[in-house]
Design a protein around this motif. Structure first.
Motif, PDB file in Angstrom:
ATOM      1  N   ALA A 126       1.062  -1.010   0.277  1.00  0.00           N
ATOM      2  CA  ALA A 126      -0.009  -0.074  -0.283  1.00  0.00           C
ATOM      3  C   ALA A 126       0.600   0.730  -0.100  1.00  0.00           C
ATOM      4  CB  ALA A 126      -1.224   0.226   1.450  1.00  0.00           C
ATOM      5  N   GLU A 127       0.533   2.099  -0.817  1.00  0.00           N
ATOM      6  CA  GLU A 127       1.231   3.444  -0.392  1.00  0.00           C
ATOM      7  C   GLU A 127       1.397   3.823   0.966  1.00  0.00           C
ATOM      8  OE1 GLU A 127       2.347   7.752  -0.624  1.00  0.00           O
ATOM      9  OE2 GLU A 127       2.034   5.868  -1.929  1.00  0.00           O
ATOM     10  N   GLY A 128       2.875   4.637   0.927  1.00  0.00           N
ATOM     11  CA  GLY A 128       3.706   4.368   2.064  1.00  0.00           C
ATOM     12  C   GLY A 128       3.933   3.431   3.013  1.00  0.00           C
TER      13      GLY A 128
ATOM     14  N   ALA B 255      -1.085   0.816 -11.268  1.00  0.00           N
ATOM     15  CA  ALA B 255      -0.613   0.003 -10.180  1.00  0.00           C
ATOM     16  C   ALA B 255       1.266   0.788 -10.213  1.00  0.00           C
ATOM     17  CB  ALA B 255      -1.004  -1.477 -10.655  1.00  0.00           C
ATOM     18  N   ASP B 256       1.182   1.222 -11.061  1.00  0.00           N
ATOM     19  CA  ASP B 256       2.776   1.720 -10.475  1.00  0.00           C
ATOM     20  C   ASP B 256       3.004   2.280  -8.650  1.00  0.00           C
ATOM     21  OD1 ASP B 256       4.727   2.737 -13.567  1.00  0.00           O
ATOM     22  OD2 ASP B 256       2.225   1.623 -13.399  1.00  0.00           O
ATOM     23  N   MET B 257       3.831   1.900  -9.081  1.00  0.00           N
ATOM     24  CA  MET B 257       4.667   1.035  -7.490  1.00  0.00           C
ATOM     25  C   MET B 257       6.326   1.576  -7.106  1.00  0.00           C
ATOM     26  SD  MET B 257       3.334   2.129  -4.278  1.00  0.00           S
ATOM     27  CE  MET B 257       1.548   0.896  -3.853  1.00  0.00           C
ATOM     28  N   ALA B 258       7.021   3.106  -6.707  1.00  0.00           N
ATOM     29  CA  ALA B 258       8.232   2.913  -6.512  1.00  0.00           C
ATOM     30  C   ALA B 258       8.719   2.553  -5.358  1.00  0.00           C
ATOM     31  CB  ALA B 258       8.387   4.299  -6.669  1.00  0.00           C
ATOM     32  N   TYR B 259       9.883   2.350  -5.095  1.00  0.00           N
ATOM     33  CA  TYR B 259      10.395   1.576  -3.824  1.00  0.00           C
ATOM     34  C   TYR B 259      11.584   2.089  -3.574  1.00  0.00           C
ATOM     35  CZ  TYR B 259       7.798  -2.419  -4.870  1.00  0.00           C
ATOM     36  OH  TYR B 259       6.385  -2.165  -5.753  1.00  0.00           O
ATOM     37  N   GLN B 260      11.172   3.140  -2.025  1.00  0.00           N
ATOM     38  CA  GLN B 260      12.906   3.916  -1.960  1.00  0.00           C
ATOM     39  C   GLN B 260      13.484   3.105  -0.626  1.00  0.00           C
ATOM     40  OE1 GLN B 260      11.158   7.273   0.448  1.00  0.00           O
ATOM     41  NE2 GLN B 260      13.179   8.082   0.754  1.00  0.00           N
TER      42      GLN B 260
ATOM     43  N   ALA C 111       7.080   2.035   0.509  1.00  0.00           N
ATOM     44  CA  ALA C 111       6.669   1.760  -1.040  1.00  0.00           C
ATOM     45  C   ALA C 111       5.947   2.870  -1.084  1.00  0.00           C
ATOM     46  CB  ALA C 111       5.189   1.015  -0.826  1.00  0.00           C
ATOM     47  N   ILE C 112       5.740   3.767  -2.571  1.00  0.00           N
ATOM     48  CA  ILE C 112       5.342   5.130  -3.268  1.00  0.00           C
ATOM     49  C   ILE C 112       4.538   4.815  -4.169  1.00  0.00           C
ATOM     50  CG2 ILE C 112       5.927   7.533  -3.988  1.00  0.00           C
ATOM     51  CD1 ILE C 112       9.002   7.143  -2.072  1.00  0.00           C
ATOM     52  N   SER C 113       3.183   5.402  -4.250  1.00  0.00           N
ATOM     53  CA  SER C 113       2.537   5.129  -5.666  1.00  0.00           C
ATOM     54  C   SER C 113       3.029   6.165  -6.474  1.00  0.00           C
ATOM     55  CB  SER C 113       0.791   5.583  -4.801  1.00  0.00           C
ATOM     56  OG  SER C 113       0.505   5.369  -5.936  1.00  0.00           O
ATOM     57  N   VAL C 114       2.638   5.506  -7.241  1.00  0.00           N
ATOM     58  CA  VAL C 114       3.630   6.698  -8.902  1.00  0.00           C
ATOM     59  C   VAL C 114       2.523   6.638 -10.115  1.00  0.00           C
ATOM     60  CG1 VAL C 114       5.527   7.806  -8.033  1.00  0.00           C
ATOM     61  CG2 VAL C 114       5.795   4.978  -9.029  1.00  0.00           C
TER      62      VAL C 114
END
Length: 286
Positions: A125-127, A148-153, A139-142
């Motif tokens: 989930a986002e955040g 459903a794109d998700m970035a990972y920090q 997880a960062i929703s982009v």
């Protein structure tokens, strides 16, 4: 703790797979792994995935996660193969059911195919925060390229999937089913609000002829030089550019097999009564 990052570039699909790990002998996440596919013969190979396995083995790493930034349309995922060899949990953004619903209908997939994301071990989930040994990922929703794109920090490093490319290449397209150029702009600006020195790691590079492949940029470099979305480009300007440009682009070579596999977390379609799995080719649909 700063993450250690090992990149693997696949020249056939211009895709970068990453192993992100805390320390040798520790834990890692594998992001966007590639399964080699010959579209002429309909055959898969694991040359790219086996390079990842060799590195993980050499570094004595334990795989915590196999992360997908989205259901890719330009390469097949080897997540299921790697899970069988190395363990770890498959994960993707929690909006993947919307993508599955779209493509189940497009490909007329088997009635038993669930569109609730349960093919993956976990939906992020986002955040949401998650652990990779001594590292903490976020997880960062982009969304925009797909829903459903998700970035990972990990600390100052963000793995941004197809949202942005290197500054001289621009940004992802937004004309796939469920894509939205306006939402893509907002996701990109969200990434570009991070500190200027934040490192951005691309999922792909499609380099101009005058340079070799690259896959690492910074927020500052993208804000100053990205040809599609540098500072000063408004949302309306971006949407107009992206819409016009997308209308001229061909479909990715591997979109039909890729999506059918990737919405299944890298698992092949169920074999038919002759024991063979098949990808479908819808005629005059895309």
């Amino acid at each position: 703790m700063q993450p250690n990052i090992q990149a693997f570039f696949d020249s056939a699909t211009w895709t970068v797979t990453y192993v992100v790990y805390d320390e040798p002998g520790g834990s890692c996440a594998v992001i966007d792994p590639v399964l080699d596919y010959d579209p002429k013969a309909g055959r898969t190979e694991t040359v790219s995935a086996d390079k990842v396995i060799a590195f993980v083995t050499e570094q004595k790493l334990t795989v915590s996660w196999l992360l997908e930034t989205h259901a890719h349309a330009d390469h097949l995922s080897s997540a299921d193969y790697l899970k069988g060899k190395l363990g770890g949990k498959t994960a993707i953004g929690d909006h993947i059911p919307a993508v599955q619903q779209t493509f189940k209908k497009l490909f007329n997939m088997e009635p038993q195919f669930a569109t609730d994301g349960t093919q993956f071990d976990h939906l992020l989930a986002e955040g949401e925060l998650f652990s990779v040994g001594k590292l903490t990922g976020k997880a960062i929703s982009v969304s925009g390229h797909t829903p459903a794109d998700m970035a990972y920090q990990f600390e100052d490093a963000i793995f941004i999937g197809d949202t942005l490319f290197m500054p001289d290449v621009g940004t992802a397209r937004a004309d796939f089913p469920g894509g939205d150029a306006r939402q893509l702009y907002r996701s990109i600006r969200r990434l570009l609000d991070f500190p200027p020195e934040t490192r951005l790691f691309m999922c792909h590079d499609y380099p101009p002829k005058d340079r070799s492949a690259q896959w690492q940029s910074t927020v500052a470099e993208e804000r100053a030089h990205n040809i599609h979305v540098h500072d000063g480009v408004s949302e309306d300007q971006f949407v107009a550019m992206r819409t016009a440009r997308d209308a001229t682009l061909d479909m990715p070579v591997l979109i039909l097999p890729s999506v059918q596999l990737n919405v299944r977390a890298g698992q092949m379609p169920p074999a038919e009564d002759n024991g063979v799995s098949y990808f479908k080719i819808p005629i005059n649909v895309l």
